[in-house]
Write a protein that holds these residues in place. Sequence first.
Motif, short mmCIF file in Angstrom:
data_model
loop_
_atom_site.label_atom_id
_atom_site.label_comp_id
_atom_site.label_asym_id
_atom_site.label_seq_id
_atom_site.Cartn_x
_atom_site.Cartn_y
_atom_site.Cartn_z
N ASP A 122 0.80 -1.23 0.00
CA ASP A 122 0.00 0.00 0.00
C ASP A 122 0.83 1.27 0.00
O ASP A 122 0.30 2.36 -0.16
N MET A 123 2.13 1.16 0.23
CA MET A 123 2.98 2.34 0.32
C MET A 123 4.02 2.29 -0.80
O MET A 123 4.97 1.51 -0.74
N SER A 177 0.08 7.20 -0.14
CA SER A 177 -0.23 5.80 -0.41
C SER A 177 -0.46 5.53 -1.89
O SER A 177 -0.72 4.40 -2.28
N ASN A 311 -5.23 2.52 3.44
CA ASN A 311 -3.82 2.62 3.79
C ASN A 311 -3.65 2.11 5.21
O ASN A 311 -3.82 2.83 6.17
N SER A 314 -1.25 3.98 7.76
CA SER A 314 -1.43 5.35 8.24
C SER A 314 -1.89 5.33 9.69
O SER A 314 -2.53 4.38 10.15
#
Length: 344
Positions: A122-123, A177, A311, A314
């Motif tokens: 996701d990153m 993201s 995300n 986060s």
Amino acid sequence: SAYSTDRFAAASRRGGDGGVHSAEICCVRCSDALNGDALLFALDLMGVVSFWRVLELANVSHQSVKLALQGSVSIAKGARLCGDFLSAYYLCIHPQQQATFVVASTAGLRQTSRGQSLIGGDMPHRLELLHGALDLEEEEELVPSFNQPCGAAFNPFLPGLLLAAYSEGDLALFDSSVCVPLTHWAGAIAKAPKHTASVAWSPQRPCVFFVKCGAALDVWDLSEQGHAPAQTIDLDSFAGASPGPPAPGDAARSACSELCVDQIGRPVVAHNGMAILLSLPAKWTMPLQSPPPEHRPVVHADGLAVNGVLNKYSRAVECPEVCALELAVLRQKLSSMQPLQASV
């Protein structure tokens, strides 16, 4: 253990002694204090980042302050890059945490973490203005970016909203993201590319950010308009015009940033060898107390990035109650933006 920065921070010029940095340190940043404990990040030109904590050592006779080395990471390690030299020059840290950060370099915006274990999935590794490159887990080729960032800053009220300035004069807003920007203002910085741009968000107004380039300081207020600065301040009126034409190396970076904002929302700029603290009207330093006429409340779910992409890495960012209304306005503005559609 506490380490002396003189011995361990940089390798010896006589062949190296296993130091953390073997190239010039170009940027030092401090994370937000978490439980009273902040972390220092030091970035060198090769893309090596070291992490330090400040220790206060006391005994019966005296007190001393030292830096404790917490580790280091190389952004270019394992990449097909000449001499592992990234040509990095700026670093910014996600708000209210100490794990994830973004490095600006000639290879673009590089996102990583202290342990390099949270990035991926996701990153994305790279945040690209155009044509986001694929993230390769091994043997990634770090080619020079055609759109080179010269400054970046995270919004202090949202977990991953990154503002980036580019040497060609563009501005872009990223959700960290996603590898491409939420929106992109082409040619928004009038003084570029003759001068390097610096950017910073207001810690008092979620919708306000500043862009300093040459003798111009642009004040952007996304609650008023999202296509151009709300005001441009001529810094020559405070510090006087430059005494002569710029030197041949004027474009070279002498400081990692020429702009910061104090805790009450006043910009501090470097211009013509002076540090200038600017007092602004209250509308730029006081959070909104009533919504704009076109504002519509936006339902926000925890764990969702501003563009609606999940995300899981986060974390919630604490926001003062007085800024809650303006933060809701900012969320609405971001939700209505279309990628790569804004222009100046």
